[in-house]
Design a protein around this motif. Structure first.
Motif, PDB file in Angstrom:
ATOM      1  N   GLU A 102       0.825  -1.200   0.000  1.00 44.32           N
ATOM      2  CA  GLU A 102       0.000   0.000   0.000  1.00 44.32           C
ATOM      3  C   GLU A 102       0.862   1.254   0.000  1.00 44.32           C
ATOM      4  OE1 GLU A 102      -2.371   0.446   3.507  1.00 44.32           O
ATOM      5  OE2 GLU A 102      -0.675   0.261   4.872  1.00 44.32           O
ATOM      6  N   PHE A 103       0.325   2.277  -0.575  1.00 40.51           N
ATOM      7  CA  PHE A 103       0.973   3.588  -0.606  1.00 40.51           C
ATOM      8  C   PHE A 103       0.992   4.187   0.787  1.00 40.51           C
ATOM      9  CE2 PHE A 103       2.122   7.733  -2.068  1.00 40.51           C
ATOM     10  CZ  PHE A 103       1.341   8.616  -1.350  1.00 40.51           C
ATOM     11  N   VAL A 104       2.106   4.823   1.133  1.00 47.83           N
ATOM     12  CA  VAL A 104       2.239   5.477   2.428  1.00 47.83           C
ATOM     13  C   VAL A 104       2.362   6.991   2.269  1.00 47.83           C
ATOM     14  CG1 VAL A 104       3.679   5.734   4.482  1.00 47.83           C
ATOM     15  CG2 VAL A 104       3.276   3.456   3.508  1.00 47.83           C
ATOM     16  N   ALA A 105       3.334   7.422   1.499  1.00 47.94           N
ATOM     17  CA  ALA A 105       3.576   8.863   1.356  1.00 47.94           C
ATOM     18  C   ALA A 105       4.443   9.113   0.132  1.00 47.94           C
ATOM     19  CB  ALA A 105       4.267   9.418   2.597  1.00 47.94           C
ATOM     20  N   GLN A 106       4.372  10.334  -0.373  1.00 51.71           N
ATOM     21  CA  GLN A 106       5.226  10.725  -1.475  1.00 51.71           C
ATOM     22  C   GLN A 106       5.626  12.178  -1.321  1.00 51.71           C
ATOM     23  OE1 GLN A 106       2.529  10.174  -4.909  1.00 51.71           O
ATOM     24  NE2 GLN A 106       2.522  12.404  -5.150  1.00 51.71           N
ATOM     25  N   ILE A 107       6.710  12.551  -2.003  1.00 52.00           N
ATOM     26  CA  ILE A 107       7.182  13.926  -1.984  1.00 52.00           C
ATOM     27  C   ILE A 107       7.763  14.248  -3.350  1.00 52.00           C
ATOM     28  CG2 ILE A 107       9.450  13.261  -1.046  1.00 52.00           C
ATOM     29  CD1 ILE A 107       9.392  15.929   0.518  1.00 52.00           C
ATOM     30  N   THR A 108       7.420  15.404  -3.873  1.00 51.33           N
ATOM     31  CA  THR A 108       8.006  15.832  -5.147  1.00 51.33           C
ATOM     32  C   THR A 108       9.400  16.360  -4.873  1.00 51.33           C
ATOM     33  OG1 THR A 108       7.128  18.075  -4.976  1.00 51.33           O
ATOM     34  CG2 THR A 108       5.732  16.436  -6.031  1.00 51.33           C
ATOM     35  N   TRP A 109      10.317  15.963  -5.750  1.00 49.51           N
ATOM     36  CA  TRP A 109      11.718  16.325  -5.484  1.00 49.51           C
ATOM     37  C   TRP A 109      11.950  17.822  -5.635  1.00 49.51           C
ATOM     38  CZ3 TRP A 109      14.725  13.181  -3.033  1.00 49.51           C
ATOM     39  CH2 TRP A 109      16.086  13.480  -2.912  1.00 49.51           C
TER      40      TRP A 109
END
Length: 117
Positions: A44-51
């Motif tokens: 499952e997806f947890v978190a993301q951040i755009t570089w």
């Protein structure tokens, strides 16, 4: 190539910091993120951040306890977890994709986090 680290055996209420170092490419215009797979469950997806801008997004289930961040100088993305719960037990994977893509096409090897009650 993505290399995750920081997992281990912890107790409920502990804090944890996972790190993922990218090598072999620049992450400019990419999005990096974390996923997890608990025993017997799907990943499952947890978190993301755009570089580029550091814009973040979290799964509803982790909002408030998980913080994703990136360090451009070290090409590293981190996941800080506060107040660990037994249900956080999982293999945590870091991943990356181009901001123009919909598929996560770069994956780290995973790091196991086990939380005892």
């Amino acid at each position: 190539q993505l290399q995750a680290s920081g997992g281990g055996l912890l107790q409920a209420g502990d804090s944890l910091r996972l790190s993922c170092k990218a090598s072999g490419r620049t992450l400019t215009n990419w999005i990096t993120g974390w996923f997890r797979q608990a025993p017997g469950k799907e990943r499952e997806f947890v978190a993301q951040i755009t570089w580029n801008l550091g814009t973040t997004r979290y799964a509803d289930s982790v909002k408030g306890r998980f913080t994703i961040s990136r360090e451009k100088a070290n090409n590293t993305v981190s996941l800080q977890v506060a107040n660990l719960k037994p249900e956080d037990t999982a293999i945590y994977y870091c991943a990356a994709r181009s901001s123009m893509a919909t598929i996560w096409n770069a994956w780290g090897q995973g790091t196991l986090v086990t939380v005892s009650s």
